[in-house]
Design a protein around this motif. Structure first.
Motif, PDB file in Angstrom:
ATOM      1  N   ARG A 150      56.156  29.549  22.710  1.00 39.00           N
ATOM      2  CA  ARG A 150      57.154  30.281  23.417  1.00 39.00           C
ATOM      3  C   ARG A 150      57.123  31.813  23.770  1.00 39.00           C
ATOM      4  O   ARG A 150      57.939  32.031  24.643  1.00 39.00           O
ATOM      5  N   PHE A 199      58.340  33.028  27.425  1.00 36.39           N
ATOM      6  CA  PHE A 199      58.966  34.335  27.485  1.00 36.39           C
ATOM      7  C   PHE A 199      58.441  35.266  28.351  1.00 36.39           C
ATOM      8  O   PHE A 199      59.105  35.765  29.206  1.00 36.39           O
ATOM      9  N   LEU A 239      59.809  36.383  32.013  1.00 37.86           N
ATOM     10  CA  LEU A 239      60.179  38.110  32.310  1.00 37.86           C
ATOM     11  C   LEU A 239      59.345  38.521  33.428  1.00 37.86           C
ATOM     12  O   LEU A 239      59.923  39.196  34.193  1.00 37.86           O
ATOM     13  N   GLY A 258      66.730  36.757  26.992  1.00 32.31           N
ATOM     14  CA  GLY A 258      65.359  36.068  27.006  1.00 32.31           C
ATOM     15  C   GLY A 258      65.192  35.871  25.251  1.00 32.31           C
ATOM     16  O   GLY A 258      64.664  34.847  24.774  1.00 32.31           O
ATOM     17  N   SER A 259      65.739  36.615  24.503  1.00 35.69           N
ATOM     18  CA  SER A 259      65.403  36.682  22.882  1.00 35.69           C
ATOM     19  C   SER A 259      66.221  35.376  22.595  1.00 35.69           C
ATOM     20  O   SER A 259      65.807  34.682  21.728  1.00 35.69           O
ATOM     21  N   TRP A 290      67.217  32.773  24.698  1.00 36.65           N
ATOM     22  CA  TRP A 290      66.637  31.643  25.099  1.00 36.65           C
ATOM     23  C   TRP A 290      65.338  31.019  24.328  1.00 36.65           C
ATOM     24  O   TRP A 290      65.209  30.042  23.823  1.00 36.65           O
ATOM     25  N   PHE A 291      64.411  32.135  24.037  1.00 39.62           N
ATOM     26  CA  PHE A 291      63.116  31.654  23.582  1.00 39.62           C
ATOM     27  C   PHE A 291      63.186  31.672  22.112  1.00 39.62           C
ATOM     28  O   PHE A 291      62.052  30.843  21.552  1.00 39.62           O
ATOM     29  N   GLY A 296      59.164  26.742  25.749  1.00 42.85           N
ATOM     30  CA  GLY A 296      60.639  27.199  26.230  1.00 42.85           C
ATOM     31  C   GLY A 296      61.191  27.036  27.466  1.00 42.85           C
ATOM     32  O   GLY A 296      62.088  26.513  27.802  1.00 42.85           O
TER      33      GLY A 296
END
Length: 320
Positions: A52, A56, A60, A106-107, A109-110, A300
């Protein structure tokens, strides 16, 4: 030469256009993930829970540059939906600012559904992850729906960005670019606090029956060196038919992620069933215990799993 007019409320991109753009971007990242999986499946599997982190970083690198001035503030999805990311002056974001903008989203989500070790799930660190997943996730969703004036979500607040129609030019009107309403700030603060407290409250429930014994099963199963992580669920299934009448099947399910591809190993399944019955003797009164062993990867943005399940009555699991 006429002065540039400030944006009006109609220049702010609407909820559904932003959601549709994000869905298209997620689809594009999913295709990247599937391609990587087809070429590097063995390497992705070897990453285990750290896969994951790779996903990420890929996301990004996708969202950071494309949402910045390098691409005019438009990812592929935003370009198709004709919207863009800008600052209060109507200018695209610098790269560093755009990268920072992705971090809260992103935090959520992943980290969501990440394979976290027991040392995290049953410690004070759970509050940090609860804040990062539940708190940030709920705050982001709340602002997407209810912050109708500027449609800024939490990651937009962080860097002072706005998502507007692609044809818009010039600075935002003062009533849009101004500080967020106090109500939204208060609600987000409460949601963040609840997100951090929720895992700690959950830990208190997990120390009581029947959750305590289910937790003991997790500890026993996860101690096996070939297991990455596992989950346990106990419940009942109700069926009814005109010929057989009503029937209730009480069951307990173990879902174990294996480090290797030997998912059909009968001895491993038998061992997990024995550990389950030793940690939770009352499970011997259930109708079925199902052991599912899975192997694969999750980065992810894409995942691929193979699984093998065996369901037996408790007595048959213990039979030689």
């Amino acid at each position: 030469m006429s002065a540039i007019q400030p944006f009006d409320t109609h220049s702010i991109a609407g909820f559904w256009r932003r959601i549709a753009a994000f869905a298209l971007d997620a689809l594009a990242l999913g295709l990247i993930g599937i391609t990587l999986g087809a070429i590097f499946e063995e390497q992705l599997v070897s990453l285990g829970p750290w896969g994951r982190l790779l996903g990420f970083l890929i996301a990004l690198v996708y969202f950071g540059p494309l949402n910045s001035r390098l691409a005019g503030g438009q990812t592929l999805g935003k370009r198709l939906l004709q919207i863009k990311v800008v600052d209060a002056q109507g200018a695209p974001l610098a790269l560093g600012r755009s990268l920072l903008r992705f971090l809260p989203l992103g935090s959520v989500w992943f980290l969501n559904n990440a394979q976290l070790p027991d040392g995290v799930l049953f410690s004070a660190w759970a509050a940090v992850f609860g804040l990062a997943i539940l708190g940030l996730g709920a705050s982001t969703l709340y602002l997407y729906v209810f912050n109708r004036r500027s449609r800024q979500s939490l990651h937009d607040w962080l860097v002072g960005s706005f998502v507007v129609n692609a044809a818009s030019q010039g600075a935002l009107a003062a009533e849009i670019a101004g500080p967020p309403p106090k109500l939204h700030r208060v609600v987000c603060a409460l949601l963040l606090a609840l997100g951090g407290l929720a895992p700690l409250i959950s830990q208190q429930f997990q120390q009581q029956e029947p959750f305590a014994q289910l937790g003991q099963i997790l500890h026993a199963v996860n101690a096996e060196t070939w297991i990455v992580s596992s989950g346990v669920n106990q419940g009942a299934t109700y069926t009814s038919s005109s010929s057989a009448g009503s029937k209730t099947t009480r069951h307990l399910s173990i879902n174990a992620v294996s480090r290797d591809a030997d998912i059909g190993n009968a001895e491993r399944a038998q061992k997990l069933a024995a550990l389950t019955l030793a940690a939770h003797p009352a499970a011997g009164q259930l109708d079925l215990i199902q052991i599912t062993i899975v192997h694969g990867y999750d980065i992810g943005i894409a995942s691929a799993w193979r699984s093998h399940s065996t369901a037996r009555a408790p007595a048959k699991w213990l039979a030689p």
